[in-house]
Each structure stands twice: as structure tokens, then as C-alpha cells.
Design a protein around this motif. Structure first.
Motif, short mmCIF file in Angstrom:
data_model
loop_
_atom_site.label_atom_id
_atom_site.label_comp_id
_atom_site.label_asym_id
_atom_site.label_seq_id
_atom_site.Cartn_x
_atom_site.Cartn_y
_atom_site.Cartn_z
N ALA A 1 4.91 -10.78 1.76
CA ALA A 1 5.23 -9.95 0.59
C ALA A 1 4.50 -8.62 0.64
N TRP A 2 3.33 -8.61 1.31
CA TRP A 2 2.53 -7.37 1.37
C TRP A 2 2.91 -6.48 2.54
N TRP B 1 6.18 -22.67 6.39
CA TRP B 1 6.41 -21.28 5.98
C TRP B 1 7.77 -20.77 6.46
N VAL C 1 3.05 -16.46 2.93
CA VAL C 1 3.94 -15.94 1.87
C VAL C 1 3.37 -14.64 1.31
N SER C 2 2.06 -14.61 1.06
CA SER C 2 1.41 -13.41 0.51
C SER C 2 1.44 -12.25 1.52
N LEU C 3 1.14 -12.54 2.79
CA LEU C 3 1.16 -11.50 3.81
C LEU C 3 2.55 -10.92 4.00
N THR D 1 8.72 -15.98 -6.39
CA THR D 1 7.54 -15.99 -5.52
C THR D 1 6.38 -16.75 -6.16
N THR D 2 6.20 -16.55 -7.48
CA THR D 2 5.12 -17.25 -8.19
C THR D 2 5.32 -18.75 -8.16
N LEU E 1 4.64 -20.04 -4.66
CA LEU E 1 3.21 -20.08 -4.37
C LEU E 1 2.54 -21.28 -5.06
N TYR F 1 0.56 -20.52 2.20
CA TYR F 1 0.23 -19.67 1.06
C TYR F 1 -0.11 -18.25 1.52
N ILE F 2 -0.99 -18.15 2.51
CA ILE F 2 -1.37 -16.84 3.04
C ILE F 2 -0.16 -16.13 3.65
#
Length: 473
Positions: free
Chosen positions: A432-433, A286, A428-430, A66-67, A70, A425-426
Motif C-alpha cells: 500500500a505504501w 500474501w 500488505v502495508s508495504l 484494507t483495514t 489487516l 501484515y507487513i
């Protein structure tokens, strides 16, 4: 160096300018606007594809998938910060010396940057210089596209017939799905030929595709640029710009004048374009990372790279099919009404992500429901066509002739920062959250913001493009 003479013959008035059909063949206008944007979007999509499947392994360090993804998405976003600068630089020359020469410059900038990316050494060869150079070239790609879109849109719209402006202006918009098909189709052929499987070979840097195969689509772009230059150098300046020059309406500093006289249309245009961009890059950049990502903790669906590319290639046909539909609807019912209805569809589509795209619903790996995936993404692409198709008429119509290249370019490309640069980017983060439903809520929120901007704006269907007066609000 003196500026080229773009005026009409002495003694002629705007009303005496020969009809478009007598001056420049319609097929040449269509080809010039379509070929350029096709090449530009091809270059852009080739990078987007590599940013997901190639660059995390070759240009970034770290063991966490994931890092690395990103970090790669961050370089993908760099282009969107270059796009407003490109719109300012190329917009200045587009409003000062004309649309034709500026479009050639934008195409060369994009093509050269893409070609050089194909020659870059990797992190394993030159350490941190590799991602640094990649980011710089990605920024240059953004500058090229920042100057390309508004010029191509103006080329098509300023040559259009009365009452058919949105249908004429939709031709450069078709460059997006065609460029997508060329880029992803090329990569699909390569990955199939080289037996590259992202679910197994993503970290195998001895794979032929990761050693040299990924470079071929970037290097191939030089041939496409040569074709685009051949088409564009045979163009003439648009009649609307020539009339503006003849009447002495050309401004010395388009950027200053755009902010002085057209700041409100720029602001509205930015948010009118917002949801279109968010949907665009969710359905292209995405969705690819989500589709081929590892299914652990719901981060992805674990579908092989070449399989998911086939899914995208089928669905993008719906994008292409609905671009002309959008132009027709915008001419028939007006830009504002057509875009409002489209954003209602975007809102509903966003709220459905959790119902149809969650791993528990669609399946993962070999058990993934590929037909269901194709249907869902195709619906998103069809809505994308409805949103994107009429924008090349709508945004330029917000601005007067003498700052139209600059103003429409800034609105379009600032929207790219808010709606596209940070979207993958957002997302991927959303994901994962809060899972894929959180990504859908993000899209729905963008649709609401765009609807507010549309409700504030006015209809532009009957705006006279030769006028230097503009009141879009």
C-alpha cells in the motif's frame, strides 16, 4: 503417573540396537511423518485462505477493505505466537517421554482447534466475541503446529540411514505442499460449485459459500485427524531416543537445559530459517490477498478468487517437486552450502518483484497475464522447495539428542514469528505504501540476514545424532 518405559532390552548396547529396517518398516516411518504434517498444514492453509476471502466479511467490521484485511491478517498471525509456546510444551514431553506420544498430542490439539473454527458463529451473531474466539482458536492451531513439526522431523531423521539423513527427513516437509494442495483444492471445488466470485461477492453475506460453505473444509479436518491418529499410534519410539534413555542422558527440564547448553544453535537456527518463512508466507498467504485484491491504487490485481486458487495449485507442484531435490543436494554438498546458494536465489527473486509483479506489468482483472503469473509464482515455489526441503535435517542436527525436540522446535517457531507471523501484515502495508517492489525488498533483506547466519554456522551433515554434544557455530 509413571513415564512409559522407552529403554532398550537390558544388557544391550547402542551398537546392538537392531537396524531400523528390521524394527519398523520404512514405509510406516514415512507415512507417519508425512501424514501428520500434511494434516497440520492442511488445517493451517484452510485458515490462511479463509483469512483472505471469508473472515474480513464475517468476523470484522468497518467499510475499508484494507483495514478489514489487516485485522484478519492479525488473527492469522496469532498462530505464530502460539507456535513457540507449543514447541516448549510439546518439546518438554518430546524430550522427556518420547517422540511418539507427543506427536499424537500435537495432532489432536491442531485438529480440535480447526474443527471448532468451523462451528464458530460470526460477528453478526455474537458481536465481538466472534473475532475473539477466532483468535483464541487460531492461537491453539499454532500451538499444535509448534509441537508437530520438530517431532515429525525428528521421527524421520532419527530413523534415517547414514549419509541419507536429509533425504529421509524431507518426507515431513512434503506435508506442506500436499496440505496446501488439499486445502486450496477443496476450497476451489467449493467456490466453483457455489459460484462464489471474490471480486463481486466478498461483501455479499447472503452468498451460500459465506453462509456455510466456508465451514466445510474446517469440519472435514476431523476425518483427516482420525487417519493421522491411526497411523501414529502404531509407531515405535525412535532408536536414537531409546539410546539416550538407556545411557541416562534424558534431562528433567529440557527448556532450561536447551537455553543453558544450546542457546547459540537456537539463535542461529532461528535466523537460518528466517528467509524460508518470509518466502513461504509471501508465496501463500500474501500473494493470495494481492492477487484477488482490488486493483485500485495498485493494491491488488483484481483476479477472481477461484482463478487465483488455480494459479496457486499449479505453482505449488513446483514446491513439492523441489523438496526432494533439496534433500538430495543437502546430502551431496552439505546443508550449509546448499542453503547459501538457495538464499542467493531468494535474494535475486525478491529484487525481481517490481519488474514482474507490478500491476502495470502483469495486468489486472480480465487483462491479467495469467501464464506470466503462474511462471513467476512457480519460480518462487521452486525456490521455496529448495529452502524448506533440507531444514528438517539441518535444524535438528544443530542440537544434542536430549534437548533436540525442544531446541529445534523453538528455533523453528521463533523464526515463524519473525519471518511469518508479521510477513503478510507487513507485505500488505508495504504494498500500500511503495508498491509490490517494496515487498520484494523485504524478502531480499530477509535473505541477507539468513546468509549471515549461515556464514557464522558450521556444516552439520556428518553430525552424530546420538551424541549429546553439539557445537553448531
Amino acid at each position: 503417573m509413571s513415564l512409559p518405559d522407552t529403554s532398550v532390552p537390558t544388557g544391550s548396547s547402542p551398537a546392538e540396537v537392531p537396524p531400523v529396517e528390521q524394527r519398523v518398516p520404512k514405509h510406516r516411518i514415512i507415512t507417519a511423518s508425512l501424514v501428520g504434517t500434511t494434516i497440520e498444514f492442511y488445517d493451517f492453509y484452510v485458515y490462511a485462505t479463509a483469512a483472505v476471502a471469508v473472515f474480513p466479511a464475517l468476523f470484522f467490521t468497518g467499510q475499508d477493505d484494507t483495514t478489514k484485511l489487516l485485522a484478519s491478517m492479525a488473527t492469522f498471525a496469532a498462530a505464530f505466537f502460539g507456535r513457540p509456546l507449543g514447541s516448549v510444551v510439546f518439546g518438554h514431553f518430546g524430550d522427556r517421554i518420547g517422540r511418539k506420544a507427543t506427536l499424537v498430542g500435537a495432532l489432536l490439539t491442531m485438529g480440535l482447534a480447526t474443527f471448532l473454527i468451523g462451528l464458530l458463529p460470526t460477528y453478526h451473531q455474537i458481536s465481538f466475541w466472534a473475532p475473539a474466539l477466532l483468535t483464541i482458536l487460531r492461537f491453539a492451531q499454532g500451538m499444535g503446529l509448534g509441537g508437530e513439526w520438530s517431532g515429525a522431523a525428528l521421527l524421520a531423521s532419527e530413523y534415517s540411514e547414514p549419509g541419507k539423513r536429509a533425504r529421509a527427513a524431507m518426507w515431513p516437509q512434503l506435508g506442506a505442499p500436499i496440505g496446501f494442495i488439499l486445502a486450496n483444492g477443496f476450497v476451489l471445488l467449493l467456490t466453483t460449485w457455489m459460484n462464489f466470485d471474490s471480486t463481486k461477492d466478498a461483501a455479499a453475506t447472503d452468498s451460500a459459500f459465506l453462509i456455510w460453505g466456508w465451514r466445510v473444509p474446517f469440519l472435514f479436518s476431523v476425518l483427516m485427524v482420525a487417519l493421522g491418529l491411526y497411523v501414529r499410534v502404531r509407531l515405535e519410539e525412535t532408536p536414537v531416543f531409546k539410546q539416550s534413555v538407556q545411557k541416562g542422558e534424558k534431562v528433567k527440564t529440557p527448556l532450561v537445559d536447551a537455553f543453558r547448553t544450546a542457546w547459540k544453535p537456537m539463535l542461529l537456527g532461528t535466523f537460518i530459517m528466517l528467509s524460508c518463512y518470509v518466502l513461504f508466507y509471501l508465496m501463500t498467504a500474501w500473494i493470495l490477498s494481492y492477487g484477488i485484491g482490488k486493483p485500485s491504487k495498485g493494491a491488488g490485481l483484481g483476479i477472481p478468487y477461484h482463478t487465483f486458487l488455480q494459479v496457486q495449485l499449479v505453482s505449488v507442484l513446483f514446491f513439492a517437486a523441489f523438496v526432494p531435490v533439496s534433500g538430495w543436494l543437502a546430502d551431496r554438498f552439505g546443508r550449509r552450502r546448499q542453503q547459501l546458494v538457495t538464499n542467493v536465489l531468494i535474494l535475486v527473486f525478491g529484487l525481481s518483484f517490481g519488474l514482474f509483479m507490478a500491476p502495470a506489468t502483469i495486468g489486472t482483472g480480465a487483462g491479467a497475464n495469467i501464464p506470466g503469473l503462474i511462471i513467476f509464482i512457480s519460480i518462487g515455489m521452486a525456490i521455496m522447495g529448495l529452502s524448506f526441503g533440507s531444514m528438517s535435517a539441518f535444524l535438528p542436527e544443530l542440537f544434542p539428542t536430549n534437548v533436540r525436540y525442544t531446541g529445534s522446535g523453538i528455533a523453528y517457531n521463533v523464526a515463524s514469528i519473525l519471518g511469518a507471523a508479521i510477513t503478510p501484515y507487513i507485505a500488505v502495508s508495504l504494498n500500500a505504501w511503495g508498491g509490490v517492489s517494496a515487498v520484494g525488498w523485504y524478502l531480499a533483506g530477509a535473505a541477507v540476514i539468513t546468509m549471515i547466519a549461515l556464514l557464522i554456522s558450521r556444516e552439520t551433515r556428518d553430525v552424530d545424532l546420538a551424541s549429546i554434544n553439539s557445537d553448531a557455530s
